[in-house]
Design an enzyme around this catalytic site. Sequence first.
Site, short mmCIF file in Angstrom:
data_model
loop_
_atom_site.label_atom_id
_atom_site.label_comp_id
_atom_site.label_asym_id
_atom_site.label_seq_id
_atom_site.Cartn_x
_atom_site.Cartn_y
_atom_site.Cartn_z
N ASP A 193 0.84 -1.20 0.00
CA ASP A 193 0.00 0.00 0.00
C ASP A 193 0.88 1.25 0.00
O ASP A 193 2.04 1.22 0.41
CB ASP A 193 -0.95 0.01 1.20
CG ASP A 193 -0.23 0.08 2.54
OD1 ASP A 193 0.75 -0.68 2.73
OD2 ASP A 193 -0.63 0.89 3.40
N GLU A 198 0.15 -0.83 5.98
CA GLU A 198 1.24 -0.28 6.78
C GLU A 198 1.14 1.23 6.91
O GLU A 198 1.43 1.79 7.98
CB GLU A 198 2.58 -0.65 6.15
CG GLU A 198 3.79 -0.40 7.05
CD GLU A 198 4.34 1.02 6.99
OE1 GLU A 198 5.10 1.40 7.89
OE2 GLU A 198 4.01 1.75 6.03
#
Length: 369
Positions: free
Chosen positions: A68, A128
């Site tokens: 991500d 994250e």
Amino acid sequence: MSDFKALIECESFSQDPESLARSAQLVSRIGTGLLGAAPHIIETDSHPHVLWRFGTGPRKVVLIGHHDTVWPTGTLAEFPYSVADGVVRGPGADDMKGGLLIALYAMARLRDERGNLDGVSILITGDEELGSPGSRQIIEDEARGAKAALVFESGAPDGGVKIARKGVAIYSLEVTGLAAHAGVEPEKGINATIEVANQVVKIAELHDPSVGTSVVPTLMHSGSTTNTVPAKAVVGVDSRAASVTEQERIDAILSTLSPTVAGAKVDVRGGINRAPLEEKMAMGLYARAQRLSAHLGHPPLRSVAVGGGSDGNFTAGVGTPTIDGLGTVGGGSHARTEHALQLWIPRRVELTTALVGELLAEDEPPAQD
């Protein structure tokens, strides 16, 4: 570079489930092609995490990255993938699509050398940049008991690896007072603004850079109108510490703050989000990496300590030796200057291959004559 281009051009904003799903599938396809095995895709709250586990025994080495990014879907139109003069640019180039590819390519090379990757896990998470709320348990479970956790966040600009990260704690201090007319009968109110101001002064006094501790009052809101004694106030607090002891000391103080204005109530919410990655958890792996880097003919491998957190904080927090910053070397993460230097990519693949190979070889029985 075709895989790097494909990953950057597959946008994966942390808050866009559809783009994350596409990205996880792409990571899976690339990794399957390189490693000869398909991963498990584990989803938590619409965030897909891609996990390869080799062998059925205990984990020996865990490689951790994330797919991500902080870049909203559509950024690519204004900040496209490009390569010029040995510099790769684009959203996620340095944080950390290049890093996850380094991990995958290194393990593909090691598999070719050894014939198997038994005891290795590769975990590429999808949340994250949000603080890993859904993947934290997966990270900790995978790393617990392993000999080493290697984290593929970007390295320092000179190629240094990260051997320490401050622990992160986030708090919200909420004050409850009592509303009254500010002009007619202010004495009947309990002023939440005064109370929160007093608390901010107390909190700011905890800040101590000399021991690596920051305690910073941040976003604050109080009151409702200019002619009303404020009944509510809230202030956010960002705290970071270099050691577990210091982090726990600050947490204990903040959790016991008491009101200074008669009748006011103070409620502290939140707490420790990530324990520190302390140097002692990284030094053994760093020494290995330095030695192997020199053997490979790379520039001297340096180290840095940084204030920001990563998933390496979680692996160190469960007692697993951890080294971070094994990803791309570049800069500009989270900014339009984000870039990765091509020169360092093969070096990082070589170093990771050698480091994991040595760690695995230590557990193998000696060859028989």
